[in-house]
Design an enzyme around this catalytic site. Structure first.
Site, PDB file in Angstrom:
ATOM      1  N   ASP A 489     119.091  33.870  20.000  1.00 55.94           N
ATOM      2  CA  ASP A 489     118.459  33.873  18.682  1.00 55.94           C
ATOM      3  C   ASP A 489     118.039  32.490  18.221  1.00 55.94           C
ATOM      4  O   ASP A 489     117.296  32.354  17.251  1.00 55.94           O
ATOM      5  CB  ASP A 489     119.468  34.408  17.650  1.00 55.94           C
ATOM      6  CG  ASP A 489     119.394  35.910  17.501  1.00 55.94           C
ATOM      7  OD1 ASP A 489     118.289  36.451  17.588  1.00 55.94           O
ATOM      8  OD2 ASP A 489     120.454  36.522  17.298  1.00 55.94           O
TER       9      ASP A 489
HETATM   10  C1  BGC Z   1     123.648  32.049  15.298  1.00 60.92           C
HETATM   11  C2  BGC Z   1     123.362  33.107  16.313  1.00 60.92           C
HETATM   12  C3  BGC Z   1     122.980  34.375  15.609  1.00 60.92           C
HETATM   13  C4  BGC Z   1     121.819  34.106  14.652  1.00 60.92           C
HETATM   14  C5  BGC Z   1     121.371  35.306  13.886  1.00 60.92           C
HETATM   15  C6  BGC Z   1     122.502  31.899  14.355  1.00 60.92           C
HETATM   16  O1  BGC Z   1     122.816  30.980  13.365  1.00 60.92           O
HETATM   17  O2  BGC Z   1     123.911  30.837  15.950  1.00 60.92           O
HETATM   18  O3  BGC Z   1     124.464  33.298  17.147  1.00 60.92           O
HETATM   19  O4  BGC Z   1     122.589  35.322  16.542  1.00 60.92           O
HETATM   20  O5  BGC Z   1     122.178  33.117  13.741  1.00 60.92           O
HETATM   21  O6  BGC Z   1     122.317  35.752  12.997  1.00 60.92           O
HETATM   22  C1  NOJ Z   2     124.753  36.566  18.168  1.00 60.32           C
HETATM   23  C2  NOJ Z   2     123.793  37.672  17.929  1.00 60.32           C
HETATM   24  O1  NOJ Z   2     124.464  38.741  17.291  1.00 60.32           O
HETATM   25  C3  NOJ Z   2     123.177  38.147  19.224  1.00 60.32           C
HETATM   26  O2  NOJ Z   2     122.214  39.138  18.955  1.00 60.32           O
HETATM   27  C4  NOJ Z   2     122.566  36.994  19.966  1.00 60.32           C
HETATM   28  O3  NOJ Z   2     122.078  37.471  21.193  1.00 60.32           O
HETATM   29  C5  NOJ Z   2     123.574  35.886  20.189  1.00 60.32           C
HETATM   30  N1  NOJ Z   2     124.156  35.504  18.937  1.00 60.32           N
HETATM   31  C6  NOJ Z   2     122.960  34.668  20.854  1.00 60.32           C
HETATM   32  O4  NOJ Z   2     122.109  34.005  19.994  1.00 60.32           O
END
Ligand code: BGC
Ligand code: NOJ
Length: 816
Positions: A489
């Site tokens: 993400d």
């Molecule tokens: C986090 C991710 C997460 C994304 C969406 C980011 O700040 O590091 O792990 O998937 O937010 O919520």
């Molecule tokens: C947490 C999110 O819930 C997931 O969808 C994502 O793939 C990982 N973070 C990596 O960014």
């Protein structure tokens, strides 16, 4: 250093001191009524949705930590100077003579002793009910009798947890309660548009009660020094506005050696809109439907039976796959905690934990699809429904809303779509379901797009559009366009955000026609192979052939533009420059494409897979697990986004992002390296890290999302425990690829790639209604399998489906 130990027989983790590095939590509830509970009885409860139907308050990010919970105070009335304490340690934090917390499957028990008074409380939610039981047993170990006061205490939330924490000008005037026959009813807003209320009941006659917080606590006091408890007398307060709470006061006289059980119920109840009040022209809650429920569970025998039923329920679920390997950490994670955590991630997605506030995200599309990869065999019917719910949020383009709200099941417009990996995960979850159940009827289910009536198509068509979504969106190197982000993400290649507070996930500054993802390419190859399998099973040969062509095209792009010489590249940015390449100064190698591409079979034939995995071992593997990338980004880069917003070694910027580690484990099994696969498995196995608890800090019985990486200030510290795709993927890696027991369309496969030192292992697996007893024996150093099924040799490694009516199958697998 440890703060407890595993009791595998009871399927419990036993915490032996209250001051764990962080609150170590557990979950209560199975389907609709849920709670989070810490090892000192902190936490909160809600009905279905942690944001919209919150029953009790909790304060995140607060000091002292873990404020808000299911509190009990004991007061010794005997001495000249009476004293009081919390038998669960919080909130008074009085030093206890003995303390023990047992987190089990859907319940938590906290036992303590102080000055000869033993207290044991058990918290759980009976199956099928919208209430939680706290069963408290007090025992007097003194030589003389004890005169005790017991005070319960919870703080109600005014339902919508967001509104509750900011709309004070209204909320301080709407709190309304009823107190009848010792039951405290919280009914704020019931007079208007709500038809639900909460109740807090007690099995003993009350000496007093409170429902107004400041009357119970006293002005300027906290939960650690409540005035009512100090004085030994409740104020009999009836909240009108301000802060509704529930507190019972029970007086208990205990002879030496005597015990007394007190049951508290905290519950949620709905009434038909037309029958809310009794009498109908009054404003009094109609209690007809709730009374029998309260009466029932206040009886110790009923509470005990409900607890027993919960135990039996979990035995049934966990029995679906049991293994006995030479490694105790593996056995306990597979047989108990990893399966349990998958149930929790299935229920909560990423919504409510001590790191997810319950007021943020809904259900993630890719998250929930991945959760199903491990969960499905536990309760296939619930997996089926989840798949249909997820598919109904898919967009006509084949893309998907990134998240949806569990209460409405509608896609979340605030975040929208264009995370280009999302739709492909649906193919994987559906194929997992098909292999597990053989229920092909699911493909014919009529499922709408974007929940629009009239747009229904068979589920199969949703899968076709998922595949088409990728092939319709290829970039300059014939690799899939990344969109807002792929699985990572935080790799935001079209975002270019320069304004504080902007969301990296929704800000888009570029048109998205250039930046490409090698990860999505690998995921596509994996998903396309599943689609080919499904199409062939359906007899759609031409369609399968067409997918072969698409798959080969993307494989070609990976093998050229996606290959860096020693490993797979990660992506191409908006300027068509590679990420995850030796040409880069930072972020030279990323874990995701190594795991995903090799899992999809890339490079297995030509040696690139081995090269890539050797690079992982050399450049990414650490004693605490495999870090996500290396070297970590040291400053913020506009063109790569959130990943570079994190300090080096944290989160996506080079932590051990545990979700990705099992991909490498599976990849290692694809090239036959069981020792390496298992070694990686052990590095992040929470039970195997138990002795590091002081460093690790999070619970040693569940996976956390991340462990700080080699470049962090303090490597080895875990964060964001419980709600992570790590649970399902590690379960898949160990059970399906290392132990090698995996469902296929044609039967159960047994193809272990285990450590060379293992002489074998045993497993029991229920698959399509048949109980398989499997014995694996090592006869040589390799991974060749020869099967004997019910005493007869069978070619290959797939056990053919048994004849109708056969319920038991014995399998012997020799590996050479
Ligand atoms: C986090 C991710 C997460 C994304 C969406 C980011 O700040 O590091 O792990 O998937 O937010 O919520
Ligand atoms: C947490 C999110 O819930 C997931 O969808 C994502 O793939 C990982 N973070 C990596 O960014």
């Amino acid at each position: 250093m440890r703060f407890g130990s595993f009791d595998d027989e009871q399927r419990e983790y036993v915490i032996n001191r209250p001051d764990t590095p962080l609150p170590w939590i557990n979950y209560l509830g199975t389907e609709a009524y849920f709670g989070i509970i810490s090892n000192t009885a902190g936490g909160y409860s809600f009905y279905k949705d942690a944001r919209l139907r919150r029953l009790t308050r909790y304060r995140y990010n607060n000091a002292p930590l873990d404020a808000g919970g299911r509190y009990i105070y004991l007061r010794d009335n005997n001495p000249a100077k009476p004293f009081y304490w919390s038998p669960t340690w919080q909130p008074t934090r009085t030093a206890l003579d003995k303390y023990e917390c047992r987190h089990g499957m859907g319940y938590t028990k906290i036992k303590s002793e102080l000055a000869g008074i033993v207290s044991e409380s058990t918290y759980f939610v009976p199956l099928g009910e919208n209430l939680e039981i706290w069963s408290l047993t007090l025992t007097n170990n003194r030589a003389e009798s004890a005169d005790l006061s017991v005070f319960s205490a919870i703080e109600f939330c005014l339902w919508d947890a967001v509104d509750d924490s900011n709309n004070f000008q209204r909320n301080y005037s709407i709190g309304e309660m009823e107190i009848l026959d010792g039951v405290i009813y919280h009914k704020s807003e019931y007079r208007e548009r709500r038809n639900h209320f909460a109740y807090f009941a007690c099995s003993e006659p009350l000496t007093g009660f409170d429902t107004q917080r400041e009357d119970f606590l006293g002005a300027y006091r906290g939960w650690d020094t409540p005035l009512a408890v100090e004085k030994g007398a409740s104020a009999q307060s009836v909240a009108a506005g301000w802060q509704p709470i529930g507190s019972h006061h029970v007086r208990v006289e205990l002879q030496p050696g005597a015990s007394r059980q007190i049951i508290f119920l905290l519950g949620y109840q709905e009434n038909p809109v037309s029958d809310k009040f009794d009498p109908p022209d009054s404003q009094t809650i109609n209690k007809k439907s709730v009374k029998p429920i309260i009466e029932r569970y206040l009886q110790p025998a009923e509470a005990a039976a409900a607890f027993q039923a919960l135990r039996v329920y979990w035995t049934g679920l966990l029995d679906k796959l049991r293994v006995n390997t030479p490694d105790a950490d593996t056995n306990r994670m597979v047989n108990i905690w990893n399966a349990y955590q998958m149930m929790i991630t299935f229920n909560f997605s990423r919504s409510a934990s001590y790191f997810e506030s319950g007021i943020g995200r809904g259900m993630g599309f890719r998250d929930s699809n991945q959760d199903l990869l491990g969960f499905t065999h536990l309760i296939p019917e619930r997996a089926r429904q989840r798949i249909l719910d997820l598919a109904a949020t898919q967009l006509p383009s084949g893309g998907a809303y990134h998240q949806y709200q569990p209460m409405t099941k509608l896609g979340n417009n605030d975040i929208g779509g264009n995370f280009n990996d999302d739709p492909l995960w649906l193919v994987l979850s559906v194929s997992t379901y098909l292999k597990e159940t053989g229920d092909w009827s699911i493909l014919n289910e009529q499922v709408p797009f974007d929940n629009q009536p009239g747009s229904e198509q068979p589920l199969y068509n949703h899968l076709q559009r998922s595949i088409g979504y990728t092939t319709d969106r290829l970039g300059p190197h014939n690799l899939p366009l990344i969109g807002r982000a792929d699985w990572n993400d935080c790799l935001n290649l079209n975002c270019f955000s320069d304004t504080p507070g902007q969301s990296f996930q929704t800000t888009t500054s570029k048109d998205g026609t250039v930046a490409e993802s090698v990860f999505i390419a690998g995921l596509f190859v994996l998903a396309a192979a599943e689609m080919i399998g499904i199409a062939n099973q359906l007899g759609n040969r031409a369609e399968a052939a067409a997918y072969e062509t698409e798959k080969a095209k993307i494989e070609g792009a990976i093998n050229t533009a996606g290959w860096d010489g020693e490993w797979f590249r990660r992506a191409y940015d908006n300027f068509s420059q590679p990420l995850g390449s030796i040409e880069c100064t930072e972020g030279q190698i990323y874990i995701e494409p190594q795991g995903m591409c090799v899992m999809a079979g890339l490079g297995v034939e030509n040696g690139n897979a081995q090269k890539a995995l050797d690079s992982v071992a050399k450049r990414l593997a650490s004693e605490h697990g495999i870090v996500l990338l290396q070297p970590a980004y040291k400053k913020y880069y506009l063109h790569i986004g959130e990943i570079s917003s994190y300090p080096p070694g944290y989160k996506e910027n080079g932590s051990v992002f545990c979700h990705t580690n099992p991909w490498v484990m599976i990849a290692e099994t694809k090239i036959g390296r069981g020792d390496q696969a298992f070694d990686y498995y052990k590095r992040i196995n929470p039970s195997a890290r138990q002795d590091l608890s002081e460093l690790h800090r999070c619970e040693p019985y569940v996976y956390a999302q991340m462990i700080s990486g080699t470049e962090a200030v303090k490597p080895g510290e875990a964060k964001n425990s419980w709600l992570t795709g790590t649970a399902a993927w590690n379960y898949v890696a160990i059970t399906q690829w290392i132990l090698g027991i995996r469902p296929t369309f044609d039967g159960l496969q047994v193809a272990p790639v285990i450590p060379t030192t293992w002489q074998g292992f045993e497993a029991e697996r229920t698959f399509r209604g048949v109980h398989y007893q499997i014995e694996v024996k090592r006869q040589g150093p390799g991974n060749q399998v020869s099967l004997e099924v019910d005493g007869k040799p069978v070619p290959g490694s797939v056990i053919p489906l048994p004849a109708e009516g056969v319920k038991q199958v014995q399998v012997k697998a020799n590996i050479w």
